[in-house]
Scaffold this active site. Structure first.
Site, PDB file in Angstrom:
ATOM      1  N   GLU A   1     -47.528   1.052   2.943  1.00 31.81           N
ATOM      2  CA  GLU A   1     -48.290   2.153   2.328  1.00 31.81           C
ATOM      3  C   GLU A   1     -47.400   3.349   2.014  1.00 31.81           C
ATOM      4  O   GLU A   1     -47.795   4.245   1.257  1.00 31.81           O
ATOM      5  CB  GLU A   1     -49.453   2.569   3.231  1.00 31.81           C
ATOM      6  CG  GLU A   1     -49.103   3.488   4.383  1.00 31.81           C
ATOM      7  CD  GLU A   1     -48.400   2.778   5.523  1.00 31.81           C
ATOM      8  OE1 GLU A   1     -47.760   3.460   6.339  1.00 31.81           O
ATOM      9  OE2 GLU A   1     -48.498   1.532   5.604  1.00 31.81           O
TER      10      GLU A   1
ATOM     11  N   GLY B   1     -42.330  -1.012  18.482  1.00 34.93           N
ATOM     12  CA  GLY B   1     -41.498  -1.224  19.654  1.00 34.93           C
ATOM     13  C   GLY B   1     -41.571  -2.640  20.179  1.00 34.93           C
ATOM     14  O   GLY B   1     -40.912  -2.974  21.161  1.00 34.93           O
ATOM     15  N   PHE B   2     -42.395  -3.487  19.522  1.00 35.93           N
ATOM     16  CA  PHE B   2     -42.521  -4.900  19.883  1.00 35.93           C
ATOM     17  C   PHE B   2     -42.234  -5.742  18.648  1.00 35.93           C
ATOM     18  O   PHE B   2     -42.310  -5.256  17.514  1.00 35.93           O
ATOM     19  CB  PHE B   2     -43.928  -5.199  20.409  1.00 35.93           C
ATOM     20  CG  PHE B   2     -44.253  -4.529  21.715  1.00 35.93           C
ATOM     21  CD1 PHE B   2     -44.074  -5.201  22.909  1.00 35.93           C
ATOM     22  CD2 PHE B   2     -44.733  -3.225  21.741  1.00 35.93           C
ATOM     23  CE1 PHE B   2     -44.378  -4.587  24.124  1.00 35.93           C
ATOM     24  CE2 PHE B   2     -45.029  -2.603  22.945  1.00 35.93           C
ATOM     25  CZ  PHE B   2     -44.841  -3.285  24.142  1.00 35.93           C
TER      26      PHE B   2
ATOM     27  N   HIS C   1     -44.436  -0.760   7.182  1.00 35.78           N
ATOM     28  CA  HIS C   1     -45.549  -0.001   6.597  1.00 35.78           C
ATOM     29  C   HIS C   1     -45.407   0.094   5.071  1.00 35.78           C
ATOM     30  O   HIS C   1     -44.774   1.016   4.559  1.00 35.78           O
ATOM     31  CB  HIS C   1     -45.571   1.411   7.185  1.00 35.78           C
ATOM     32  CG  HIS C   1     -46.065   1.461   8.594  1.00 35.78           C
ATOM     33  ND1 HIS C   1     -47.308   1.942   8.939  1.00 35.78           N
ATOM     34  CD2 HIS C   1     -45.482   1.074   9.755  1.00 35.78           C
ATOM     35  CE1 HIS C   1     -47.464   1.867  10.248  1.00 35.78           C
ATOM     36  NE2 HIS C   1     -46.365   1.339  10.766  1.00 35.78           N
TER      37      HIS C   1
ATOM     38  N   ASN D   1     -42.494   1.612  12.379  1.00 33.82           N
ATOM     39  CA  ASN D   1     -42.888   2.224  13.637  1.00 33.82           C
ATOM     40  C   ASN D   1     -43.354   1.116  14.559  1.00 33.82           C
ATOM     41  O   ASN D   1     -44.539   0.815  14.643  1.00 33.82           O
ATOM     42  CB  ASN D   1     -44.002   3.264  13.433  1.00 33.82           C
ATOM     43  CG  ASN D   1     -44.523   3.797  14.756  1.00 33.82           C
ATOM     44  OD1 ASN D   1     -43.902   3.596  15.787  1.00 33.82           O
ATOM     45  ND2 ASN D   1     -45.674   4.445  14.721  1.00 33.82           N
TER      46      ASN D   1
ATOM     47  N   GLY E   1     -49.533   0.050  21.255  1.00 28.86           N
ATOM     48  CA  GLY E   1     -49.711  -0.794  22.424  1.00 28.86           C
ATOM     49  C   GLY E   1     -48.954  -2.104  22.369  1.00 28.86           C
ATOM     50  O   GLY E   1     -48.202  -2.401  21.435  1.00 28.86           O
TER      51      GLY E   1
ATOM     52  N   CYS F   1     -47.521  -4.476  10.605  1.00 24.74           N
ATOM     53  CA  CYS F   1     -47.102  -3.880  11.877  1.00 24.74           C
ATOM     54  C   CYS F   1     -47.773  -4.601  13.051  1.00 24.74           C
ATOM     55  O   CYS F   1     -47.444  -5.737  13.349  1.00 24.74           O
ATOM     56  CB  CYS F   1     -47.374  -2.382  11.860  1.00 24.74           C
ATOM     57  SG  CYS F   1     -46.358  -1.466  13.048  1.00 24.74           S
TER      58      CYS F   1
ATOM     59  N   GLY G   1     -50.991  -0.375  14.643  1.00 28.02           N
ATOM     60  CA  GLY G   1     -51.644   0.203  15.808  1.00 28.02           C
ATOM     61  C   GLY G   1     -50.703   0.263  16.996  1.00 28.02           C
ATOM     62  O   GLY G   1     -49.610  -0.318  16.969  1.00 28.02           O
TER      63      GLY G   1
END
Length: 380
Positions: A356, A308-309, A354, A306, A238, A264, A236
């Site tokens: 999947e 950024g944290f 990821h 994917n 944020g 993730c 997800g």
């Protein structure tokens, strides 16, 4: 974001970064204005899955591959019901898509969904700039009456930052839905949707799992109302530092000792639940070619990322947590970022990438089997 869809191919467009650097090109997709966090994806294929990944909400994605749109857009590969990126940046868009499954061009799809993009710029120079300076706010402006450079820069700097953004509830399902098991049902899993991709419950369904996908706002009571054999926390968008609610739900799952798997954003939630901190990476990992080592086996995988944290956990020692001992199970071979966690005294683990594989390599598919093994062990 304001958009129009007419005459994009010959319309001027400008990309403005918050540090003042400017790139000039042509409109691609919808014509208008959009803002987001500028990030780059290193995948050479899989652009349709990238665009429809909810984890890219409020991000402007720069494609490092120079030629994008070759295979057009089909109706089978989207990972959600819409394109989530805030904007799209390509160097040389395909003039004519060529694939037997293609239904329309990528340019048409972006325009139809109101996604503002830009083409014809030096994406290599832009990527190098982001690597050196870090991911930052950006605006794409297109149309025949563009503001002056100073006005555009001011608007970019007024846009919200990704750090401190709480976005999961904006992209997650509002109502619970069920993905039935394929073949004989073996287990029931409660999946907390923080921005889940469609292929993820499908991968579990392939293994005989009936998946109940719950909203990001689901409580522990909601999770256990489906009588799960295991609990899953999805990817997800944020800042994980804002995700207090999913952290509290995960801690309730850990207290009960139910088999748990996170990917993730779910990995970052597990890190926080165990007492570790999180931090923002300079420019993140995005693409389908990231090397990761599974420390439990020594195997090196090429994986889809994917994020950024990242989780701030010690790489070379076992840590004591309120739920028993924990260790880093996976690590990125490019920069030693934590890519996975596992508890040694309870049935819980997570990875930062990821498995999947939509899009991406299938090296990490075994992680779903590992989740099945935890549920089998708990049942036994």
């Amino acid at each position: 974001m304001t958009t129009s869809t007419r005459g994009a191919a010959k319309t001027p467009a400008v990309l403005v970064l918050e540090d003042g650097r400017i790139f000039r090109g042509r409109a691609y997709g919808a014509v208008g204005v959009t803002f987001g966090e500028a990030v780059f994806s290193t995948g050479m294929t899989g652009y349709q899955e990238t665009l429809t990944d909810p984890s890219y909400h409020r991000q402007v994605v720069v494609m490092t591959a120079p030629h994008v749109g070759n295979t057009g857009v089909n109706d089978e590969d989207p990972e959600s019901k819409k394109i989530w990126v805030s904007g799209y940046v390509v160097r040389d868009p395909a003039r004519v898509p060529s694939n037997w499954r293609s239904r329309r061009s990528l340019d048409e799809e972006l325009a139809n969904q109101g996604v503002v993009g830009i083409s014809g710029i030096d994406t290599r120079a832009l990527t190098r700039h982001l690597r050196e300076r870090g991911a930052m706010r950006v605006g794409i402006f297109s149309g025949n009456a563009l503001p002056d450079d100073g006005t555009m820069l001011t608007e970019v700097r007024q846009a919200p930052e990704m750090k401190g953004a709480n976005l999961s509830a904006e992209v997650a399902t509002k109502e619970t839905y069920v993905v039935p098991a394929i073949g004989t049902k073996k287990f029931t899993v409660a999946a907390v949707d923080l921005g889940i991709k469609g292929m993820t419950p499908h991968r579990m369904a392939e293994r005989g799992i009936e998946v109940h996908v719950l909203p990001a706002t689901a409580t522990a009571e909601d999770v256990y109302a489906v009588n799960p054999d295991g609990v899953f926390f999805s990817n997800g968008p944020g800042d994980p530092a804002t995700a207090d609610h999913p952290v509290s739900v995960m801690r309730a799952v850990l207290e009960r000792g139910t088999p748990l798997f996170g990917i993730c954003f779910g990995n970052q939630i597990l890190g926080r639940a165990l007492g570790f901190g999180t931090y923002k990476l300079k420019y993140g990992h995005r693409g389908i070619n990231q090397p990761v080592q599974d420390r439990t086996t020594g195997k090196v995988e090429v994986t889809a990322h994917n994020h950024g944290f990242a989780v701030d956990a010690p790489l070379d020692q076992v840590s004591d947590t309120p739920y028993g001992r924990a260790e880093v199970s996976h690590v990125c071979l490019n920069d030693n970022v934590v890519e996975g966690l596992q508890l040694l005294d309870r049935p819980a683990f997570s990875v930062q990438y990821h498995p999947e594989a939509a899009a991406g390599p299938h090296d990490a598919a075994y992680l779903f089997d590992r989740f099945v093994s935890l549920m089998e062990g708990q049942r036994a």
